[in-house]
Design an enzyme around this catalytic site. Structure first.
Site, PDB file in Angstrom:
ATOM      1  N   THR A  91      -7.792  12.201 -29.555  1.00 53.79           N
ATOM      2  CA  THR A  91      -8.125  10.783 -29.695  1.00 53.79           C
ATOM      3  C   THR A  91      -9.516  10.673 -30.334  1.00 53.79           C
ATOM      4  OG1 THR A  91      -8.819  10.775 -27.359  1.00 53.79           O
ATOM      5  CG2 THR A  91      -6.622   9.921 -27.860  1.00 53.79           C
ATOM      6  N   LYS A 121      -7.377  18.568 -25.288  1.00 54.80           N
ATOM      7  CA  LYS A 121      -8.066  17.435 -25.894  1.00 54.80           C
ATOM      8  C   LYS A 121      -8.967  16.816 -24.842  1.00 54.80           C
ATOM      9  CE  LYS A 121      -7.402  13.474 -25.832  1.00 54.80           C
ATOM     10  NZ  LYS A 121      -8.052  12.311 -25.107  1.00 54.80           N
ATOM     11  N   THR A 153      -9.429  10.983 -21.706  1.00 54.38           N
ATOM     12  CA  THR A 153      -8.589  11.803 -20.868  1.00 54.38           C
ATOM     13  C   THR A 153      -8.701  13.259 -21.283  1.00 54.38           C
ATOM     14  OG1 THR A 153      -7.036  10.025 -20.593  1.00 54.38           O
ATOM     15  CG2 THR A 153      -6.175  12.224 -20.282  1.00 54.38           C
ATOM     16  N   GLU A 166     -18.255  13.008 -26.768  1.00 50.52           N
ATOM     17  CA  GLU A 166     -18.639  11.848 -27.568  1.00 50.52           C
ATOM     18  C   GLU A 166     -20.160  11.731 -27.655  1.00 50.52           C
ATOM     19  OE1 GLU A 166     -14.641   9.289 -26.384  1.00 50.52           O
ATOM     20  OE2 GLU A 166     -16.552   8.846 -25.406  1.00 50.52           O
ATOM     21  N   ASN A 199     -18.165   4.059 -27.009  1.00 45.75           N
ATOM     22  CA  ASN A 199     -17.482   3.477 -25.867  1.00 45.75           C
ATOM     23  C   ASN A 199     -17.673   1.972 -25.733  1.00 45.75           C
ATOM     24  OD1 ASN A 199     -16.091   5.700 -24.188  1.00 45.75           O
ATOM     25  ND2 ASN A 199     -18.016   6.607 -24.854  1.00 45.75           N
TER      26      ASN A 199
END
Length: 408
Positions: free
Chosen positions: A156, A182, A197, A280, A403
């Site tokens: 993702t 992932k 996730t 991230e 986010n």
């Protein structure tokens, strides 16, 4: 003699095929539907999130593992929609995709193991998955390119694939392991036995029962995926699945299990590290090495307290050696210790010793160490022999940007 070692990407476990297609779930139009098939079936062990709010595929996956006694033929993973907080319609939609996959790959529906990752609370487009199944069946193969298709389609906000391989040599024969993962945000796995996730899929061609797989998977997960954190948020979809095709013909037994366990640990730790390294907005990967604890659980409790401290994480982002924040986070962890026995090092640089700042502390040296992409912070509690290593990261403006705009 049995040994475990890393293997080049060309080595994949026998008895599996992988593939992926674009089903139209991701707004980007990238690959978003991945599949792994064990034509001869496989035994399985799984661990799932301990979050009380769980996605439909976690509920269905638990049921299927239990109802088949740990037998899986198809792993069906979609990215772009978490199928979480979607109620009974989400469960029904997940089951619809399992039934369609079973019809496509000639098995019973509960031999299909579903997973989803993406945005929470969005109606699940089961029809897109069902419509894509005939096409995805044409992409199946057992080469590294096919495994890479699978590994890319499950991503993702990840910026790169996360894979690892290992081989166990036993009397001239081989057991091979391959793992794909992932995860880049919403990463603080708290995985337990069947009860953005992290998804982890582990494949091996060993001959093993579901019970044997569970016995080696649980401790491997505790040392790896349960010992990392990016942001302290535990996902609703976290899943680790270990499949054994048996195609090598080599059984897990007293002679092979130790080497297999070592190989599994190697693969899991590699994947866990890759997840944090691709977190991230991550600028620095920080290993918290807590030593001198009474128990491993207390060592991990202190590590988590530091790893989840916004003040520590923001200091790491600018390489600020504000070691007082480490002490504070350890102090409110709930673990009792004597600060007068505590020592702290940033890399090899002493910063705190026995109640006061170390006379050898050099702020410029500590700052230089913290400017590196990776470094270790060590806290010795001075009250026992237990320890843990916990991998975490800094908190950056880029993480906030990603986010803040994730669903829009």
């Amino acid at each position: 003699m049995e040994t475990a070692s890393e293997k080049q990407p060309q080595s994949l476990p026998k008895g599996f095929q992988w593939g992926a297609v674009k089903a139209g779930i991701k707004a980007s139009g990238n690959l978003d539907l991945a599949i792994a098939v064990a034509p001869g079936s496989a035994t399985a062990a799984a661990m799932f999130t301990r979050n009380q709010v769980v996605a439909a595929p976690v509920t269905v996956g638990r049921r299927h593992i239990a109802s088949t006694g740990g037998r899986v033929k198809v792993v069906l993973v979609n990215a772009g929609n978490a199928n979480c907080a979607t109620g009974q319609p989400g469960i029904d939609a997940c089951l619809q995709t399992c039934v369609a996959a079973a019809e496509t790959f000639h098995c019973i529906f509960d031999e299909v193991f579903p997973s989803s990752t993406g945005i929470i609370g969005v109606p699940f487009p089961a029809e897109k998955i069902v419509d894509a199944l005939p096409e995805i069946s044409k992409t199946l193969g057992d080469t590294p390119d096919h495994a890479n298709l699978f590994s890319r389609a499950i991503l993702t906000t990840d910026t790169r694939m996360k894979t690892a391989r290992a081989v166990v040599q036993i009397d001239g024969s081989e057991i091979t392991l391959f793992g794909a993962a992932k995860g880049a945000g919403m990463i603080h796995p708290q995985l337990g036995p069947p009860h953005a996730t992290m998804l982890v899929y582990l494949f091996t061609d060993a001959v093993a029962t579901s019970e044997q797989l569970q016995s080696v998977l649980s401790p491997a997960v505790e040392r790896s995926f349960n010992s990392i954190s990016i942001d302290g948020d535990t996902s609703t979809n976290d899943t680790v699945l270990l499949l054994a095709s048996g195609a090598s013909g080599i059984k897990l037994n007293e002679r092979s299990q130790e080497a297999f366990t070592n190989a599994l640990n190697l693969v899991c730790k590699s994947l866990a590290h890759q997840i944090v390294d691709d977190g991230e907005g991550v600028g620095h990967v920080v290993t918290l090495h807590i030593t001198g604890a009474r128990t491993p659980a207390e060592a991990k409790q202190i590590a988590k307290s530091i790893a989840h401290s916004p003040l520590c994480k923001t200091a790491w982002s600018s390489a600020d050696p504000n070691w007082g924040r480490l002490l504070a986070a350890a102090g409110y962890s709930g673990v009792e210790f004597d600060p007068g026995k505590l020592t702290v090092h940033i890399g090899p640089q002493p910063v705190f010793e026995f109640g006061v700042r170390s006379p050898l502390f050099n702020e410029a040296t500590a700052h230089a160490i913290m400017k590196q992409r990776e470094y270790t912070i060590t806290l010795n509690l001075g009250q026992g022999d237990a320890e843990c290593q916990f991998v975490t990261c800094d908190l950056t403006e880029e993480y906030v940007r990603i986010n803040a705009d994730y669903s829009t």
